[in-house]
Design a protein around this motif. Sequence first.
Motif, PDB file in Angstrom:
ATOM      1  N   GLN A 136     -39.367 -19.701  57.843  1.00 35.61           N
ATOM      2  CA  GLN A 136     -38.456 -20.744  58.334  1.00 35.61           C
ATOM      3  C   GLN A 136     -37.925 -21.595  57.182  1.00 35.61           C
ATOM      4  O   GLN A 136     -38.682 -22.327  56.553  1.00 35.61           O
ATOM      5  CB  GLN A 136     -39.238 -21.645  59.296  1.00 35.61           C
ATOM      6  N   SER A 171     -43.373 -21.965  54.751  1.00 33.96           N
ATOM      7  CA  SER A 171     -44.650 -21.276  54.956  1.00 33.96           C
ATOM      8  C   SER A 171     -44.495 -19.769  54.759  1.00 33.96           C
ATOM      9  O   SER A 171     -43.608 -19.157  55.368  1.00 33.96           O
ATOM     10  CB  SER A 171     -45.195 -21.546  56.360  1.00 33.96           C
ATOM     11  N   ARG A 367     -57.250 -28.434  57.765  1.00 33.89           N
ATOM     12  CA  ARG A 367     -55.955 -27.864  58.152  1.00 33.89           C
ATOM     13  C   ARG A 367     -55.340 -28.608  59.335  1.00 33.89           C
ATOM     14  O   ARG A 367     -54.117 -28.747  59.431  1.00 33.89           O
ATOM     15  CB  ARG A 367     -56.130 -26.376  58.486  1.00 33.89           C
ATOM     16  N   GLY A 375     -43.507 -29.233  61.618  1.00 31.08           N
ATOM     17  CA  GLY A 375     -42.668 -29.216  62.826  1.00 31.08           C
ATOM     18  C   GLY A 375     -42.189 -30.592  63.241  1.00 31.08           C
ATOM     19  O   GLY A 375     -41.662 -30.762  64.342  1.00 31.08           O
ATOM     20  N   THR A 377     -43.202 -34.978  62.153  1.00 31.01           N
ATOM     21  CA  THR A 377     -44.413 -35.812  62.098  1.00 31.01           C
ATOM     22  C   THR A 377     -44.648 -36.566  63.414  1.00 31.01           C
ATOM     23  O   THR A 377     -43.737 -36.723  64.224  1.00 31.01           O
ATOM     24  CB  THR A 377     -44.311 -36.852  60.954  1.00 31.01           C
ATOM     25  N   GLU A 379     -45.008 -39.705  63.777  1.00 35.33           N
ATOM     26  CA  GLU A 379     -44.141 -40.896  63.842  1.00 35.33           C
ATOM     27  C   GLU A 379     -42.758 -40.521  64.376  1.00 35.33           C
ATOM     28  O   GLU A 379     -42.188 -41.222  65.213  1.00 35.33           O
ATOM     29  CB  GLU A 379     -43.975 -41.534  62.439  1.00 35.33           C
ATOM     30  N   ASP A 383     -40.820 -41.595  67.803  1.00 36.15           N
ATOM     31  CA  ASP A 383     -39.452 -42.107  67.724  1.00 36.15           C
ATOM     32  C   ASP A 383     -38.553 -41.399  68.763  1.00 36.15           C
ATOM     33  O   ASP A 383     -37.794 -42.039  69.494  1.00 36.15           O
ATOM     34  CB  ASP A 383     -38.936 -41.825  66.301  1.00 36.15           C
TER      35      ASP A 383
END
Length: 395
Positions: A136, A171, A367, A375, A377, A379, A383
């Motif tokens: 990705q 990744s 981990r 993906g 956070t 926070e 939001d």
Amino acid sequence: MPDMGQESLADFRAEIADWIDRTAPASLRDRAFSEDDICWGGKRWVFTSDDQKVWLEACAERGLTAPTWPEAYGGAGFSRAQDKIFKEEMDRLRVKKPLDSFGLWMLGPALLAFGTEEQKRHFLPQITRGEVRWCQGYSEPGAGSDLASVQTRAEDMGDHWLVNGSKIWTSYADKADWIFALVRTDRDAPKHRGISFMLIDMESEGVTTKPIRLISGKSPFCETFFDNVRVPKSYGEGLSAIVGEQNRGWDVAKHLLTHEREMIGGGGSGLTGGRSVASVLADEGQDDPVIMGRAMKLGVDELAMNLTLDRYKDMAKQGGVGNASAMLKYYGTELNKARFELLMSAGGSDALAWEGPYGTLAPEWLRTKANSIEGGTSEVMLDILAKRVLELPGD
Ligand SMILES: Cc1cc2nc3c(=O)[nH]c(=O)nc-3n(C[C@H](O)[C@H](O)[C@H](O)COP(=O)(O)OP(=O)(O)OC[C@H]3O[C@@H](n4cnc5c(N)ncnc54)[C@H](O)[C@@H]3O)c2cc1C
């Protein structure tokens, strides 16, 4: 496959359980979860055992690596109810998943929603058979939470795109065959309106990767560089390199993120083989009343999460989840961190050993800290929930 009545579902359960029981190799059963057991597939994949290969091939043959995808694209065409039963039986028989991949979790759902018929028929079966591994290419050094600020650009050169720029935290980019990337195809448009969702062969000249080494010694992600990469506009009849409309890649990107967040949020129990922390601890003979009290309390949260996940999937099937994946992502990952904190507390100082009496618990515990970053956070999820779900006033 049409939805079935209760009686047929019972037959279905008996039939699929029997098939799993007869087919799954013994070595892939009754083992504790470890990230090293995952079969990622791809051209360069080295099977960890003959059994892993046999199991992947047997499942792919029946469409069971992507149970809900249509049979025409390599899936099994299962309904929601059948898929749930299949997963329950896999958990009950404690069998490893045949394949995990970004193609299954992310690209596939995006192609199913936005791809052309040719793109679906070409790319999806390669994913379900584990032949091609995708990575990705979203995040960039200046575009993480503010993803729409991506600067990697693709210039229109007539028959091809010329791609330049870099991605970060990609990744397994060094192990992937192809990348789905967000690239800027219109630099003058408002930032959400000039992005396209592009499929790029990692073997293209000018694509390089540099693994980022972590304190654990592992390098699960890379920097990915695009240096004058020529991406053909089409890989064949109907096979555009762009998914969805040119410059409207943000719609595809958001759809994909919904699936990524759902997967990460719902993935917690996978790390303990689908079992609650209380049952894992009970199996280990844990009898400390304080620890078990905490485990039971967490068990209620785990149950609530699983029921919410079920409800979410039913809603998703009817097309009405909106931004609710942010809730799953937030709560599921925070819950998973709490579960591993408790497993570590229960193990005491012995659990801190990198490899010891508690297997790979310590690295897996660490981990989980990344779950609330990857993906999007926690926070940022809060939001989204505040603004888009609860519709609270901004700033
Ligand atoms: C294990 C792992 C695997 C990953 N794999 C991939 C991958 O394969 N491909 C890929 O493209 N990316 C991947 N990522 C990157 C991931 O998507 C980003 O790390 C994530 O989106 C956060 O972006 P950032 O790291 O740039 O942090 P930043 O956006 O710089 O955020 C830094 C801090 O500021 C906070 N913050 C930022 N904006 C706000 C706001 N508006 N309100 C409140 N707080 C805010 C964040 O919560 C965070 O705490 C991976 C990350 C991890 C940890």
